[in-house]
Each structure stands twice: as structure tokens, then as C-alpha cells.
Design a protein around this motif. Structure first.
Motif, PDB file in Angstrom:
ATOM      1  N   ALA A 127       0.702  -1.205  -0.012  1.00 15.39           N
ATOM      2  CA  ALA A 127       0.047   0.008   0.018  1.00 15.39           C
ATOM      3  C   ALA A 127       0.897   1.279  -0.011  1.00 15.39           C
ATOM      4  O   ALA A 127       1.930   1.321   0.630  1.00 15.39           O
ATOM      5  CB  ALA A 127      -0.897   0.082   1.113  1.00 15.39           C
ATOM      6  N   VAL A 128       0.437   2.165  -0.673  1.00 14.68           N
ATOM      7  CA  VAL A 128       1.123   3.633  -0.735  1.00 14.68           C
ATOM      8  C   VAL A 128       0.053   4.705  -0.369  1.00 14.68           C
ATOM      9  O   VAL A 128      -0.971   4.468  -1.107  1.00 14.68           O
ATOM     10  CB  VAL A 128       1.812   3.673  -2.130  1.00 14.68           C
ATOM     11  N   VAL A 129       0.185   5.707   0.278  1.00 17.11           N
ATOM     12  CA  VAL A 129      -0.479   6.996   0.538  1.00 17.11           C
ATOM     13  C   VAL A 129      -0.268   8.039  -0.564  1.00 17.11           C
ATOM     14  O   VAL A 129       0.783   8.212  -0.713  1.00 17.11           O
ATOM     15  CB  VAL A 129      -0.215   7.374   1.922  1.00 17.11           C
ATOM     16  N   LEU A 130      -1.231   8.350  -1.071  1.00 18.26           N
ATOM     17  CA  LEU A 130      -0.985   9.697  -1.984  1.00 18.26           C
ATOM     18  C   LEU A 130      -1.980  10.725  -1.207  1.00 18.26           C
ATOM     19  O   LEU A 130      -3.340  10.522  -0.975  1.00 18.26           O
ATOM     20  CB  LEU A 130      -1.599   9.241  -3.268  1.00 18.26           C
ATOM     21  N   THR A 131      -1.461  11.823  -1.025  1.00 22.61           N
ATOM     22  CA  THR A 131      -2.386  12.846  -0.292  1.00 22.61           C
ATOM     23  C   THR A 131      -2.030  14.193  -0.719  1.00 22.61           C
ATOM     24  O   THR A 131      -1.071  14.509  -1.322  1.00 22.61           O
ATOM     25  CB  THR A 131      -2.296  12.991   1.256  1.00 22.61           C
ATOM     26  N   GLY A 132      -3.188  15.304  -0.878  1.00 20.52           N
ATOM     27  CA  GLY A 132      -2.894  16.472  -1.361  1.00 20.52           C
ATOM     28  C   GLY A 132      -4.204  17.285  -1.830  1.00 20.52           C
ATOM     29  O   GLY A 132      -5.124  16.500  -2.127  1.00 20.52           O
ATOM     30  N   GLY A 133      -4.275  18.567  -2.146  1.00 23.09           N
ATOM     31  CA  GLY A 133      -5.238  18.931  -2.501  1.00 23.09           C
ATOM     32  C   GLY A 133      -5.447  19.618  -3.975  1.00 23.09           C
ATOM     33  O   GLY A 133      -6.430  20.271  -4.220  1.00 23.09           O
ATOM     34  N   SER A 134      -4.564  19.465  -4.842  1.00 20.37           N
ATOM     35  CA  SER A 134      -4.551  19.700  -5.900  1.00 20.37           C
ATOM     36  C   SER A 134      -5.197  18.715  -6.734  1.00 20.37           C
ATOM     37  O   SER A 134      -4.816  17.524  -7.292  1.00 20.37           O
ATOM     38  CB  SER A 134      -3.089  19.653  -6.603  1.00 20.37           C
ATOM     39  N   MET A 135      -6.300  19.066  -7.078  1.00 17.19           N
ATOM     40  CA  MET A 135      -7.519  18.240  -7.711  1.00 17.19           C
ATOM     41  C   MET A 135      -7.213  17.672  -9.115  1.00 17.19           C
ATOM     42  O   MET A 135      -7.016  16.432  -9.468  1.00 17.19           O
ATOM     43  CB  MET A 135      -8.778  19.060  -8.094  1.00 17.19           C
ATOM     44  N   MET A 136      -6.257  18.415 -10.017  1.00 15.03           N
ATOM     45  CA  MET A 136      -5.862  17.759 -11.367  1.00 15.03           C
ATOM     46  C   MET A 136      -4.829  16.804 -11.162  1.00 15.03           C
ATOM     47  O   MET A 136      -4.646  16.009 -11.879  1.00 15.03           O
ATOM     48  CB  MET A 136      -5.380  19.095 -12.314  1.00 15.03           C
ATOM     49  N   TYR A 137      -3.760  17.166  -9.911  1.00 17.32           N
ATOM     50  CA  TYR A 137      -3.041  16.012  -9.750  1.00 17.32           C
ATOM     51  C   TYR A 137      -3.486  14.672  -9.194  1.00 17.32           C
ATOM     52  O   TYR A 137      -2.822  13.694  -9.479  1.00 17.32           O
ATOM     53  CB  TYR A 137      -1.808  16.764  -8.689  1.00 17.32           C
ATOM     54  N   VAL A 138      -4.537  14.798  -8.251  1.00 18.21           N
ATOM     55  CA  VAL A 138      -5.010  13.656  -7.792  1.00 18.21           C
ATOM     56  C   VAL A 138      -5.756  12.849  -9.232  1.00 18.21           C
ATOM     57  O   VAL A 138      -5.552  11.506  -9.117  1.00 18.21           O
ATOM     58  CB  VAL A 138      -6.102  13.990  -6.814  1.00 18.21           C
ATOM     59  N   ASP A 139      -6.455  13.542 -10.032  1.00 18.83           N
ATOM     60  CA  ASP A 139      -7.017  12.963 -11.009  1.00 18.83           C
ATOM     61  C   ASP A 139      -6.011  12.267 -12.019  1.00 18.83           C
ATOM     62  O   ASP A 139      -6.154  11.349 -12.635  1.00 18.83           O
ATOM     63  CB  ASP A 139      -8.079  13.951 -11.611  1.00 18.83           C
ATOM     64  N   ALA A 140      -4.863  13.278 -12.216  1.00 19.74           N
ATOM     65  CA  ALA A 140      -3.810  12.582 -12.975  1.00 19.74           C
ATOM     66  C   ALA A 140      -3.449  11.110 -12.740  1.00 19.74           C
ATOM     67  O   ALA A 140      -3.171  10.272 -13.708  1.00 19.74           O
ATOM     68  CB  ALA A 140      -2.779  13.752 -13.081  1.00 19.74           C
ATOM     69  N   VAL A 141      -3.340  11.112 -11.613  1.00 23.25           N
ATOM     70  CA  VAL A 141      -2.798   9.439 -11.080  1.00 23.25           C
ATOM     71  C   VAL A 141      -3.963   8.515 -11.097  1.00 23.25           C
ATOM     72  O   VAL A 141      -3.742   7.393 -11.413  1.00 23.25           O
ATOM     73  CB  VAL A 141      -2.381   9.730  -9.560  1.00 23.25           C
ATOM     74  N   CYS A 142      -5.061   8.876 -10.772  1.00 27.23           N
ATOM     75  CA  CYS A 142      -6.314   8.170 -10.572  1.00 27.23           C
ATOM     76  C   CYS A 142      -6.900   7.803 -11.681  1.00 27.23           C
ATOM     77  O   CYS A 142      -7.237   6.633 -12.103  1.00 27.23           O
ATOM     78  CB  CYS A 142      -7.317   8.523  -9.429  1.00 27.23           C
ATOM     79  N   LYS A 143      -7.070   8.669 -12.671  1.00 26.15           N
ATOM     80  CA  LYS A 143      -7.886   8.449 -13.920  1.00 26.15           C
ATOM     81  C   LYS A 143      -7.125   8.857 -15.021  1.00 26.15           C
ATOM     82  O   LYS A 143      -7.487   8.402 -16.163  1.00 26.15           O
ATOM     83  CB  LYS A 143      -9.092   9.474 -13.841  1.00 26.15           C
ATOM     84  N   GLY A 144      -5.945   9.403 -15.015  1.00 21.84           N
ATOM     85  CA  GLY A 144      -5.201   9.858 -15.999  1.00 21.84           C
ATOM     86  C   GLY A 144      -5.862  11.145 -16.684  1.00 21.84           C
ATOM     87  O   GLY A 144      -6.819  11.484 -16.230  1.00 21.84           O
TER      88      GLY A 144
END
Length: 299
Positions: free
Chosen positions: A92-109
Motif C-alpha cells: 500500500a502507498v498513500v497519496l495525499t494533497g489538495g491539487s485536484m488535477m494532480y489527484v485525477d492525473a494519477v487516479c484517472k489519467g
């Protein structure tokens, strides 16, 4: 393999909880904060402290200079490469942060938009500095009327990038925006943190006061000569620059930092609420969150 994604608005309390989760699973943290990448913006971005970094290894914190260009597309590529390495050691690895586009970039591309060459980028930036944002918006309306209708016309970064793509490819920026989600070779578990608005706003206000006590003014003064870099179009710095310019009083600048931070928190929540995959908790529900993770984590 599970990517535990901990998200929520600025000031909600992601940092401490992310540390606890990472410690529970003996793993590491990937930051999804587009401003914590810059090494000279520690206080104003609430970057992890040396003590916190000693508790849990972090990636994508303090790795860039103020003038370095970086995009969500680059973050997607870099984060996926790092995750491929990390999942060989951690389940397991934790990803955290509030930059919406960065989160989507990893999760959805994100969409496969061409990388802008340096010559085109410099040409558009020079036009922005010489002619102003209004003129660029008018040109965007001609070149890509569909994107013009939806873009934040007060955000120079978005307008400039769309024009860069139009100039470089001869196509509209809209034509590259397919919004097709990409499949990832790991399980994604999304946890959102939220507080009542009054509680969140009070935390944001107190956090700004604490940043000022910790030296935000001195940090902003050090980077003031580089104010035209996009990295410094950031809440906390741009308001203090107005004070340095003599346009605003210091109390007014501090109040604007608080106000703009609150506005940003609303934008974050609006974005995150569109995602039905997020399980929402109050940050104080640490035990419930850990139980939720243990039930849904995959190896």
C-alpha cells in the motif's frame, strides 16, 4: 496493491492523518500538491516539516526550483513511475494533497495533450506580459470558442496553455480534451476529509495566522524578485506581493490570504464532490478510517 488516496480541502487536516495511515501500513507518502513541489515555498504551502519527513518518507516535496516548468501531465508520468517502484516494496502507498488535477492525473489519467515547446511557451508568455490577459482571451475566443465558454478567463495559466496548444498544433485545445479514464494496475481507495464550513473556515484563518508567525512574510520577501514565475501565482504570496508593492496594507493582505484560501477550499470541495468513489469522513474519525482501509485494502 492499493493506492490509498487521502483528499480534502485546504486546512481540513490531511497531513497528520496521512502520516498516521502511512505509519500504520509501514509505507510512504506521495504528495499531490502542485505547490509543495517548489523547494522555496515551504511555509506558504504548509509543506511537511523536517520532523514529519523524518516520520514518513515523502515524494514530490521540495524538488523544483521556482522557475521550473511542471505540469499535471508530467506529474502523472512521474508518479506512475514512482508507484511502479514503490509497489515492489509496499503493498500500500498513500497519496495525499489538495491539487485536484494532480489527484485525477494519477487516479484517472489526464488527456494526452502535446507538450508545449519552449519557443512557443516563451512567445505566448511575452504576449501576455506585453498585451495583457484580456487580449489573449479575445484570441482564445476566436481560436477555440468551445473552451472559451468554460475556461476561467481570470486564470492566465489556463488561457495561456490553451493558446500554446492552438499555436503549436494548429488544432483547438478542446480537440485534445477527451476525458477518457485510464485503467491503473493497482487498486485505488479514495478517502475524503470534510468539516462543517464554519469549523473549516476557522481552521483556515488560524492557519494563516500561524504561517505569519512562522515567517511567511520573510519567505515571501525572499521570492519576491521572482514574482512573475507561475509558481508564485499562489495564495499567500501574491497577496503579500501587493503589500510589498504598497498597494495594500499588511492587515488587508492577511485578510485577503484568508479569504482566498476559503474560496479555494470551496472550489476543491465542488470538484471532489463530483467523484462518487470517495468515502467521506470527519478527520477526527481516525479509527473508523483505519478500519475502513483495512476492510477494503488489497494485496
Amino acid at each position: 496493491m492499493t493506492l490509498i488516496v487521502l483528499i480534502g480541502p485546504t486546512g481540513v487536516g490531511k497531513t497528520e492523518l496521512s502520516l498516521s495511515i502511512a505509519e500504520s501500513y509501514h509505507t510512504v507518502i506521495l504528495s499531490a500538491d502542485s505547490r509543495q513541489l517548489y523547494a522555496d515555498l515551504k511555509i506558504g504551502t504548509a509543506a511537511p516539516t523536517p520532523e514529519q519527513l523524518a516520520r514518513v518518507p515523502h515524494y514530490f516535496v521540495g524538488t523544483l526550483g521556482l522557475g521550473d516548468y511542471y505540469s499535471a501531465a508530467q506529474y502523472e508520468a512521474d508518479a506512475l513511475k514512482k508507484l511502479d517502484e514503490l509497489f515492489k516494496e509496499h503493498h500500500a502507498v498513500v497519496l495525499t494533497g489538495g491539487s485536484m488535477m494532480y489527484v485525477d492525473a494519477v487516479c484517472k489519467g489526464i488527456d494526452d495533450i502535446p507538450t508545449v515547446d519552449a519557443e512557443t511557451r516563451q512567445a505566448v508568455i511575452e504576449r501576455y506580459e506585453q498585451e495583457g490577459l484580456e487580449r489573449l482571451c479575445a484570441e482564445l475566443k476566436l481560436l477555440d470558442p468551445d473552451y472559451y465558454q468554460i475556461v476561467d478567463l481570470k486564470n492566465p495559466k489556463r488561457v495561456i496553455h490553451a493558446l500554446e496548444i492552438c499555436y503549436m498544433t494548429g488544432k483547438t485545445y478542446t480537440s485534445f480534451r477527451t476525458h477518457t479514464s485510464k485503467k491503473r494496475p493497482f487498486h485505488i481507495l479514495k478517502i475524503g476529509l470534510k468539516r462543517e464550513r464554519e469549523e473549516l473556515y476557522d481552521r483556515i484563518n488560524r492557519r494563516v495566522d500561524l504561517m505569519m508567525e512562522e515567517g511567511l512574510m520573510e519567505e515571501a520577501r525572499k521570492v519576491y524578485p521572482y514574482r512573475r514565475f507561475n509558481s508564485l501565482n499562489t495564495v499567500g504570496y501574491k497577496e503579500l506581493f501587493k503589500y510589498f508593492d504598497g498597494e495594500w496594507t499588511l492587515p488587508f493582505a492577511i485578510e485577503k490570504i484568508k479569504q482566498n484560501s476559503r474560496i479555494y477550499s470551496r472550489k476543491q470541495m465542488t470538484w471532489f464532490k463530483r467523484d462518487a468513489d470517495i468515502a467521506w469522513f470527519h478527520p477526527d474519525q481516525k479509527d473508523e478510517i483505519l478500519r475502513f482501509i483495512s476492510r477494503h485494502i488489497t494485496r
